[in-house]
Design a protein around this motif. Structure first.
Motif, PDB file in Angstrom:
ATOM      1  N   PRO A 181       0.831  -1.207   0.000  1.00 38.42           N
ATOM      2  CA  PRO A 181       0.000   0.000   0.000  1.00 38.42           C
ATOM      3  C   PRO A 181       0.868   1.260   0.000  1.00 38.42           C
ATOM      4  O   PRO A 181       2.072   1.217   0.257  1.00 38.42           O
ATOM      5  CB  PRO A 181      -0.788  -0.123   1.307  1.00 38.42           C
ATOM      6  N   ARG A 182       0.218   2.393  -0.254  1.00 40.92           N
ATOM      7  CA  ARG A 182       0.934   3.680  -0.210  1.00 40.92           C
ATOM      8  C   ARG A 182       1.536   3.851   1.174  1.00 40.92           C
ATOM      9  O   ARG A 182       0.877   3.600   2.174  1.00 40.92           O
ATOM     10  CB  ARG A 182      -0.027   4.819  -0.522  1.00 40.92           C
ATOM     11  N   HIS A 183       2.803   4.272   1.201  1.00 37.46           N
ATOM     12  CA  HIS A 183       3.502   4.388   2.472  1.00 37.46           C
ATOM     13  C   HIS A 183       4.677   5.353   2.334  1.00 37.46           C
ATOM     14  O   HIS A 183       4.986   5.809   1.231  1.00 37.46           O
ATOM     15  CB  HIS A 183       4.000   3.009   2.938  1.00 37.46           C
ATOM     16  N   THR A 184       5.296   5.656   3.463  1.00 41.17           N
ATOM     17  CA  THR A 184       6.495   6.487   3.476  1.00 41.17           C
ATOM     18  C   THR A 184       7.584   5.793   4.271  1.00 41.17           C
ATOM     19  O   THR A 184       7.308   4.964   5.133  1.00 41.17           O
ATOM     20  CB  THR A 184       6.246   7.872   4.121  1.00 41.17           C
ATOM     21  N   HIS A 185       8.818   6.120   3.946  1.00 42.86           N
ATOM     22  CA  HIS A 185       9.993   5.697   4.711  1.00 42.86           C
ATOM     23  C   HIS A 185      11.203   6.395   4.111  1.00 42.86           C
ATOM     24  O   HIS A 185      11.139   6.900   2.988  1.00 42.86           O
ATOM     25  CB  HIS A 185      10.181   4.173   4.695  1.00 42.86           C
ATOM     26  N   PRO A 186      12.305   6.440   4.823  1.00 46.00           N
ATOM     27  CA  PRO A 186      13.514   7.042   4.279  1.00 46.00           C
ATOM     28  C   PRO A 186      14.391   5.978   3.628  1.00 46.00           C
ATOM     29  O   PRO A 186      14.441   4.845   4.101  1.00 46.00           O
ATOM     30  CB  PRO A 186      14.199   7.602   5.525  1.00 46.00           C
ATOM     31  N   GLY A 228      18.128  -2.393 -10.751  1.00 45.01           N
ATOM     32  CA  GLY A 228      17.615  -1.026 -10.751  1.00 45.01           C
ATOM     33  C   GLY A 228      17.593  -0.449  -9.346  1.00 45.01           C
ATOM     34  O   GLY A 228      17.425  -1.167  -8.366  1.00 45.01           O
ATOM     35  N   VAL A 229      17.795   0.853  -9.252  1.00 45.33           N
ATOM     36  CA  VAL A 229      17.820   1.544  -7.959  1.00 45.33           C
ATOM     37  C   VAL A 229      16.872   2.728  -8.023  1.00 45.33           C
ATOM     38  O   VAL A 229      16.827   3.453  -9.013  1.00 45.33           O
ATOM     39  CB  VAL A 229      19.244   2.049  -7.634  1.00 45.33           C
ATOM     40  N   LEU A 230      16.134   2.936  -6.940  1.00 48.58           N
ATOM     41  CA  LEU A 230      15.234   4.072  -6.843  1.00 48.58           C
ATOM     42  C   LEU A 230      15.462   4.745  -5.506  1.00 48.58           C
ATOM     43  O   LEU A 230      15.378   4.092  -4.466  1.00 48.58           O
ATOM     44  CB  LEU A 230      13.778   3.600  -6.957  1.00 48.58           C
ATOM     45  N   PHE A 231      15.789   6.042  -5.512  1.00 46.52           N
ATOM     46  CA  PHE A 231      15.925   6.792  -4.267  1.00 46.52           C
ATOM     47  C   PHE A 231      14.587   7.440  -3.983  1.00 46.52           C
ATOM     48  O   PHE A 231      14.038   8.147  -4.828  1.00 46.52           O
ATOM     49  CB  PHE A 231      17.005   7.862  -4.358  1.00 46.52           C
ATOM     50  N   ILE A 232      14.060   7.175  -2.803  1.00 47.48           N
ATOM     51  CA  ILE A 232      12.789   7.746  -2.377  1.00 47.48           C
ATOM     52  C   ILE A 232      13.086   8.659  -1.197  1.00 47.48           C
ATOM     53  O   ILE A 232      13.444   8.184  -0.119  1.00 47.48           O
ATOM     54  CB  ILE A 232      11.792   6.633  -1.983  1.00 47.48           C
ATOM     55  N   THR A 255      17.377   0.138   2.055  1.00 48.93           N
ATOM     56  CA  THR A 255      18.332   0.657   3.034  1.00 48.93           C
ATOM     57  C   THR A 255      17.754   1.937   3.622  1.00 48.93           C
ATOM     58  O   THR A 255      17.518   2.893   2.885  1.00 48.93           O
ATOM     59  CB  THR A 255      19.686   0.962   2.362  1.00 48.93           C
ATOM     60  N   TYR A 256      17.528   1.934   4.933  1.00 48.66           N
ATOM     61  CA  TYR A 256      16.939   3.095   5.598  1.00 48.66           C
ATOM     62  C   TYR A 256      17.872   3.605   6.685  1.00 48.66           C
ATOM     63  O   TYR A 256      18.560   2.826   7.337  1.00 48.66           O
ATOM     64  CB  TYR A 256      15.613   2.739   6.286  1.00 48.66           C
ATOM     65  N   THR A 257      17.837   4.910   6.889  1.00 44.28           N
ATOM     66  CA  THR A 257      18.467   5.519   8.051  1.00 44.28           C
ATOM     67  C   THR A 257      17.321   6.069   8.889  1.00 44.28           C
ATOM     68  O   THR A 257      16.649   7.011   8.473  1.00 44.28           O
ATOM     69  CB  THR A 257      19.427   6.655   7.648  1.00 44.28           C
ATOM     70  N   VAL A 258      17.080   5.442  10.039  1.00 44.16           N
ATOM     71  CA  VAL A 258      15.910   5.759  10.846  1.00 44.16           C
ATOM     72  C   VAL A 258      16.339   6.214  12.234  1.00 44.16           C
ATOM     73  O   VAL A 258      17.158   5.557  12.881  1.00 44.16           O
ATOM     74  CB  VAL A 258      14.991   4.521  10.967  1.00 44.16           C
ATOM     75  N   ALA A 259      15.775   7.321  12.679  1.00 41.71           N
ATOM     76  CA  ALA A 259      16.065   7.816  14.022  1.00 41.71           C
ATOM     77  C   ALA A 259      15.514   6.850  15.067  1.00 41.71           C
ATOM     78  O   ALA A 259      14.458   6.229  14.866  1.00 41.71           O
ATOM     79  CB  ALA A 259      15.447   9.200  14.210  1.00 41.71           C
ATOM     80  N   LYS A 260      16.231   6.709  16.152  1.00 39.53           N
ATOM     81  CA  LYS A 260      15.818   5.815  17.232  1.00 39.53           C
ATOM     82  C   LYS A 260      14.397   6.163  17.690  1.00 39.53           C
ATOM     83  O   LYS A 260      14.067   7.323  17.900  1.00 39.53           O
ATOM     84  CB  LYS A 260      16.792   5.934  18.401  1.00 39.53           C
TER      85      LYS A 260
END
Length: 72
Positions: free
Chosen positions: A2-7, A33-37, A58-63
């Motif tokens: 589904p539609r979503h967000t993340h870094p 293929g690579v996609l930067f979101i 690959t995400y960089t997520v704050a604690k």
């Protein structure tokens, strides 16, 4: 998915994926293929190929923050 967000970035490992990123036309990517979101950008992804599809994200997520947020 589904539609979503993340870094982070998403790298296609197998199959064919279609990504719909808010404000842009859909893009189809195959293995390699690579996609930067950009963080917080609403998007969705789906397997449009025949058979399995896999990606590496690959995400960089704050604690204490979620890895993914589903958007209605």
């Amino acid at each position: 998915m589904p539609r979503h967000t993340h870094p982070g970035e998403e790298v296609i490992l197998e199959g064919t994926w279609e990504y719909t990123v808010e404000g842009k036309p859909p893009v189809t990517l195959k293995a390699g293929g690579v996609l930067f979101i950009p963080a917080g950008t609403i998007h969705s992804a789906r397997n449009v190929g025949i058979g399995r599809a896999a990606e590496l994200a690959t995400y960089t997520v704050a604690k204490g923050k979620p890895l993914i947020t589903v958007v209605q």
